[in-house]
Write a protein that holds these residues in place. Sequence first.
Motif, short mmCIF file in Angstrom:
data_model
loop_
_atom_site.label_atom_id
_atom_site.label_comp_id
_atom_site.label_asym_id
_atom_site.label_seq_id
_atom_site.Cartn_x
_atom_site.Cartn_y
_atom_site.Cartn_z
N VAL A 10 1.02 -1.15 0.01
CA VAL A 10 0.08 -0.02 -0.07
C VAL A 10 1.02 1.27 0.02
CG1 VAL A 10 -1.99 1.31 1.16
CG2 VAL A 10 -1.87 -1.32 1.19
N VAL A 11 0.75 2.11 -1.03
CA VAL A 11 1.46 3.34 -1.08
C VAL A 11 0.75 4.54 -0.91
CG1 VAL A 11 2.87 4.65 -2.91
CG2 VAL A 11 3.02 2.13 -2.76
N PRO A 12 1.11 5.24 0.16
CA PRO A 12 0.36 6.46 0.45
C PRO A 12 0.66 7.65 -0.50
CG PRO A 12 2.38 6.24 1.84
CD PRO A 12 2.22 5.34 0.95
N VAL A 13 -0.57 8.32 -0.84
CA VAL A 13 -0.29 9.49 -1.73
C VAL A 13 -1.21 10.57 -1.29
CG1 VAL A 13 -0.15 7.88 -3.67
CG2 VAL A 13 -2.28 8.74 -3.37
N THR A 14 -0.64 12.11 -1.44
CA THR A 14 -1.65 12.98 -1.02
C THR A 14 -2.50 13.54 -2.29
OG1 THR A 14 0.17 14.47 -1.98
CG2 THR A 14 0.18 14.00 0.20
N ASP A 15 -2.31 13.15 -3.46
CA ASP A 15 -3.15 13.69 -4.44
C ASP A 15 -3.56 12.29 -5.27
OD1 ASP A 15 -4.38 14.40 -6.91
OD2 ASP A 15 -3.81 16.42 -6.58
N ARG A 16 -4.47 11.71 -5.39
CA ARG A 16 -4.93 10.44 -5.95
C ARG A 16 -4.94 10.46 -7.18
NH1 ARG A 16 -9.55 5.94 -4.45
NH2 ARG A 16 -10.00 5.17 -6.62
N ALA A 17 -5.83 11.48 -7.89
CA ALA A 17 -5.65 11.52 -9.31
C ALA A 17 -4.21 11.60 -10.15
CB ALA A 17 -6.47 12.78 -9.81
N ARG A 18 -3.46 12.45 -9.51
CA ARG A 18 -2.21 12.65 -9.75
C ARG A 18 -1.45 11.45 -9.80
NH1 ARG A 18 0.47 17.41 -6.53
NH2 ARG A 18 0.71 15.86 -5.06
N ALA A 19 -1.45 10.73 -8.71
CA ALA A 19 -0.67 9.46 -8.62
C ALA A 19 -1.18 8.45 -9.45
CB ALA A 19 -0.75 9.03 -7.24
N VAL A 20 -2.59 8.43 -9.62
CA VAL A 20 -3.11 7.33 -10.68
C VAL A 20 -2.44 7.75 -12.00
CG1 VAL A 20 -5.12 6.58 -11.92
CG2 VAL A 20 -5.11 7.04 -9.25
N ALA A 21 -2.23 8.98 -12.45
CA ALA A 21 -1.94 9.57 -13.63
C ALA A 21 -0.54 8.97 -13.83
CB ALA A 21 -2.10 10.82 -13.73
N PHE A 22 0.38 9.31 -12.70
CA PHE A 22 1.88 8.81 -12.62
C PHE A 22 2.02 7.44 -12.94
CE2 PHE A 22 5.72 7.26 -10.61
CZ PHE A 22 6.75 8.24 -11.27
N TYR A 23 1.43 6.26 -12.16
CA TYR A 23 1.42 4.93 -12.14
C TYR A 23 0.80 4.45 -13.33
CZ TYR A 23 3.51 4.91 -7.63
OH TYR A 23 4.28 5.19 -6.43
N ARG A 24 -0.22 4.73 -13.72
CA ARG A 24 -0.80 4.27 -14.90
C ARG A 24 -0.34 4.79 -16.21
NH1 ARG A 24 -6.46 6.34 -15.18
NH2 ARG A 24 -5.16 8.13 -15.85
N ASP A 25 -0.10 6.21 -16.44
CA ASP A 25 0.36 6.57 -17.51
C ASP A 25 1.81 6.90 -17.95
OD1 ASP A 25 -2.47 7.11 -18.13
OD2 ASP A 25 -2.65 8.95 -17.37
N LYS A 26 2.52 7.33 -16.80
CA LYS A 26 3.91 7.56 -16.92
C LYS A 26 4.53 6.14 -16.74
CE LYS A 26 5.87 11.47 -16.25
NZ LYS A 26 6.39 12.66 -15.47
N LEU A 27 4.25 5.27 -15.82
CA LEU A 27 5.02 3.97 -15.52
C LEU A 27 4.31 2.99 -16.49
CD1 LEU A 27 5.74 4.05 -11.82
CD2 LEU A 27 7.13 4.94 -13.79
N GLY A 28 3.05 3.11 -16.99
CA GLY A 28 2.48 2.27 -17.81
C GLY A 28 1.83 1.09 -17.16
#
Length: 125
Positions: A10-28
Amino acid sequence: MIADAPLTAVVPVTDRARAVAFYRDKLGIPVKEEHAEDITFTCGGTQFSLYETPYGGQAQHTLASWKVDDLDAAMKDLRGRGVVFEDYDFPGLKTVNGVAESPEGGRAAWFRDSEGNVLCVAQGM
């Protein structure tokens, strides 16, 4: 009993939408499930979830590490996606162009996600 149970990091994030975009879009990394309280990704047969909290990104240690066969290729791909690798110069750990090499031949590189969490890619470690 617990040793046989599936583990989800489980990874804590301060901005869910921004984090989802990073993991899904930037890291694929593909999304497996999305719920109101968290979102789960599947990566290499392992699951991890993101959850929003004001304490996300505050840990200054590696939260997750991917074991790869070719670190140079992985870094080239990630850099092409906009990932920036960290450079460190601590007693016992010095990176050159983002890469630390161990005396045993292992190599690793660290980067931060959109929230500041420290992540790693490693070869032979």
